[in-house]
Write a protein that holds these residues in place. Sequence first.
Motif, PDB file in Angstrom:
ATOM      1  N   LEU A  66       0.886  -1.161   0.000  1.00 42.56           N
ATOM      2  CA  LEU A  66       0.000   0.000   0.000  1.00 42.56           C
ATOM      3  C   LEU A  66       0.920   1.206   0.000  1.00 42.56           C
ATOM      4  N   MET A  67       0.687   2.140  -0.914  1.00 42.20           N
ATOM      5  CA  MET A  67       1.521   3.334  -0.974  1.00 42.20           C
ATOM      6  C   MET A  67       0.710   4.540  -0.539  1.00 42.20           C
ATOM      7  N   ALA A  68       1.281   5.339   0.356  1.00 46.50           N
ATOM      8  CA  ALA A  68       0.689   6.605   0.779  1.00 46.50           C
ATOM      9  C   ALA A  68       1.615   7.725   0.332  1.00 46.50           C
ATOM     10  N   ILE A  69       1.031   8.835  -0.086  1.00 49.19           N
ATOM     11  CA  ILE A  69       1.800   9.997  -0.501  1.00 49.19           C
ATOM     12  C   ILE A  69       1.595  11.096   0.524  1.00 49.19           C
ATOM     13  N   GLU A  70       2.700  11.689   0.928  1.00 48.16           N
ATOM     14  CA  GLU A  70       2.674  12.835   1.841  1.00 48.16           C
ATOM     15  C   GLU A  70       3.350  14.002   1.131  1.00 48.16           C
ATOM     16  N   LEU A  71       2.717  15.174   1.182  1.00 50.20           N
ATOM     17  CA  LEU A  71       3.262  16.370   0.544  1.00 50.20           C
ATOM     18  C   LEU A  71       3.393  17.464   1.590  1.00 50.20           C
ATOM     19  N   MET A  72       4.538  18.116   1.580  1.00 46.62           N
ATOM     20  CA  MET A  72       4.776  19.210   2.511  1.00 46.62           C
ATOM     21  C   MET A  72       5.158  20.456   1.714  1.00 46.62           C
ATOM     22  N   GLY A  73       4.700  21.602   2.208  1.00 43.49           N
ATOM     23  CA  GLY A  73       5.078  22.865   1.599  1.00 43.49           C
ATOM     24  C   GLY A  73       6.210  23.496   2.389  1.00 43.49           C
ATOM     25  N   PHE A  93      -1.775  11.061 -11.104  1.00 42.53           N
ATOM     26  CA  PHE A  93      -1.607  10.165 -12.233  1.00 42.53           C
ATOM     27  C   PHE A  93      -0.250   9.493 -12.067  1.00 42.53           C
ATOM     28  N   PHE A  94      -0.134   8.262 -12.540  1.00 39.75           N
ATOM     29  CA  PHE A  94       1.086   7.487 -12.361  1.00 39.75           C
ATOM     30  C   PHE A  94       1.517   6.879 -13.687  1.00 39.75           C
ATOM     31  N   GLY A  95       2.822   6.827 -13.888  1.00 38.46           N
ATOM     32  CA  GLY A  95       3.397   6.165 -15.046  1.00 38.46           C
ATOM     33  C   GLY A  95       4.669   5.455 -14.628  1.00 38.46           C
ATOM     34  N   TRP A  96       4.936   4.291 -15.224  1.00 36.44           N
ATOM     35  CA  TRP A  96       6.111   3.521 -14.835  1.00 36.44           C
ATOM     36  C   TRP A  96       6.581   2.673 -16.002  1.00 36.44           C
ATOM     37  N   THR A  97       7.801   2.214 -15.875  1.00 35.01           N
ATOM     38  CA  THR A  97       8.362   1.307 -16.862  1.00 35.01           C
ATOM     39  C   THR A  97       7.567   0.007 -16.828  1.00 35.01           C
ATOM     40  N   ASN A 118      -4.321   1.099  -9.226  1.00 34.81           N
ATOM     41  CA  ASN A 118      -5.143   0.596  -8.115  1.00 34.81           C
ATOM     42  C   ASN A 118      -5.306   1.682  -7.056  1.00 34.81           C
ATOM     43  N   TYR A 119      -6.265   2.580  -7.299  1.00 31.18           N
ATOM     44  CA  TYR A 119      -6.546   3.654  -6.349  1.00 31.18           C
ATOM     45  C   TYR A 119      -7.266   3.077  -5.138  1.00 31.18           C
ATOM     46  N   GLU A 120      -6.888   3.554  -3.966  1.00 32.91           N
ATOM     47  CA  GLU A 120      -7.522   3.128  -2.720  1.00 32.91           C
ATOM     48  C   GLU A 120      -8.346   4.252  -2.093  1.00 32.91           C
ATOM     49  N   ASP A 121      -8.485   5.376  -2.794  1.00 36.25           N
ATOM     50  CA  ASP A 121      -9.284   6.485  -2.283  1.00 36.25           C
ATOM     51  C   ASP A 121     -10.039   7.137  -3.435  1.00 36.25           C
ATOM     52  N   ALA A 122     -11.124   7.827  -3.087  1.00 37.81           N
ATOM     53  CA  ALA A 122     -11.956   8.487  -4.090  1.00 37.81           C
ATOM     54  C   ALA A 122     -12.597   9.719  -3.466  1.00 37.81           C
ATOM     55  N   ASP A 123     -12.993  10.662  -4.311  1.00 34.10           N
ATOM     56  CA  ASP A 123     -13.684  11.854  -3.829  1.00 34.10           C
ATOM     57  C   ASP A 123     -15.192  11.574  -3.714  1.00 34.10           C
ATOM     58  N   ASN A 126     -16.924   9.831  -6.532  1.00 32.84           N
ATOM     59  CA  ASN A 126     -16.371   8.508  -6.817  1.00 32.84           C
ATOM     60  C   ASN A 126     -15.275   8.528  -7.891  1.00 32.84           C
ATOM     61  N   GLN A 127     -14.567   9.672  -7.971  1.00 37.67           N
ATOM     62  CA  GLN A 127     -13.419   9.788  -8.869  1.00 37.67           C
ATOM     63  C   GLN A 127     -12.145   9.559  -8.047  1.00 37.67           C
ATOM     64  N   PRO A 128     -11.132   8.896  -8.608  1.00 39.20           N
ATOM     65  CA  PRO A 128      -9.918   8.595  -7.854  1.00 39.20           C
ATOM     66  C   PRO A 128      -9.165   9.852  -7.436  1.00 39.20           C
ATOM     67  N   VAL A 129      -8.434   9.715  -6.317  1.00 36.70           N
ATOM     68  CA  VAL A 129      -7.583  10.806  -5.831  1.00 36.70           C
ATOM     69  C   VAL A 129      -6.117  10.389  -5.965  1.00 36.70           C
ATOM     70  N   GLY A 130      -5.712   9.335  -5.269  1.00 36.14           N
ATOM     71  CA  GLY A 130      -4.357   8.822  -5.398  1.00 36.14           C
ATOM     72  C   GLY A 130      -3.440   9.056  -4.220  1.00 36.14           C
ATOM     73  N   LEU A 131      -3.957   9.593  -3.127  1.00 39.15           N
ATOM     74  CA  LEU A 131      -3.126   9.708  -1.925  1.00 39.15           C
ATOM     75  C   LEU A 131      -2.781   8.329  -1.376  1.00 39.15           C
ATOM     76  N   ARG A 132      -3.645   7.342  -1.692  1.00 36.97           N
ATOM     77  CA  ARG A 132      -3.407   5.942  -1.290  1.00 36.97           C
ATOM     78  C   ARG A 132      -3.665   5.050  -2.506  1.00 36.97           C
ATOM     79  N   THR A 133      -2.680   4.195  -2.791  1.00 35.13           N
ATOM     80  CA  THR A 133      -2.774   3.279  -3.921  1.00 35.13           C
ATOM     81  C   THR A 133      -2.205   1.925  -3.517  1.00 35.13           C
ATOM     82  N   ARG A 134      -2.463   0.902  -4.337  1.00 39.06           N
ATOM     83  CA  ARG A 134      -1.994  -0.472  -4.063  1.00 39.06           C
ATOM     84  C   ARG A 134      -1.154  -0.944  -5.252  1.00 39.06           C
TER      85      ARG A 134
END
Length: 178
Positions: A66-73, A93-97, A118-123, A126-134
Motif C-alpha cells: 500500500l503506498m501513501a503519498i505525503e506532501l509538505m510545503g 496520475f502514475f506512469g512507470w516502466t 489501483n486507487y484506494e481512495d476516491a472523492d 467517486n473519482q480517484p484521488v491517489g493519496l493511497r494506492t496499491r
Amino acid sequence: MFIISCSDDDAPLPENEEEEIAEVVLTFTPVSGGTPLSFTWADPDGEGPQNPTMETISLAPNTEYLMAIELMGPNDEDITEEIAEEDDEHMFFFGWTEGLFSSPSGSGNIAARSGMVNYEDADANNQPVGLRTRWTTGDAAAGTFRVVLKHQPGAKSATSTVEVGESDVDITWAIAIQ
C-alpha cells in the motif's frame, strides 16, 4: 481584440494558485507485514539555484504494497491535508516502466487515462484521488516511476486526463525491484 474595462468597484477575479510543494514522500507498506519503506523528493529552496534531491525507490520483488503519498510545503505546511480536503479538484496520475508491477499491469494512466492504477481512495463523486494506492511488484527489474498531481477545479471527471489542469507535482523517480 478584446477590451475589458474594470472599475475600482469590480471584484477581483479569484486566484487559482498552485500548491508550492517542497517535499514529497512515498511510503510503501508491505501488505503482509514488515517495515514501511519511505522515499523522499525534496526541493527546499523551491525555484532557487539548488537542484531537488531524491532517493531511488527500492522494493522487494513479488510483494504487495500500500503506498501513501505525503506532501509538505515550505515551513512544514501539510499539503496532504489540503489535497484531501479538496479531493474533488485533485488527482494523482502514475506512469512507470512496463514490467515493474504485476498489479496494476501496463505502464500507468499518464499516457492514457484508461491505463490501470489501483486507487484506494476516491472523492465524493467517486473519482480517484491517489493519496493511497496499491501496488504488487513483479520480478527483479529497474526503470522509472512518475507521479503527477493535477489540480483540476471544475474539470475533474471520469475522462479528465493528465493534460487537464495545472501540475502541482511532476516527479520521476528511479526505481529498482530487487
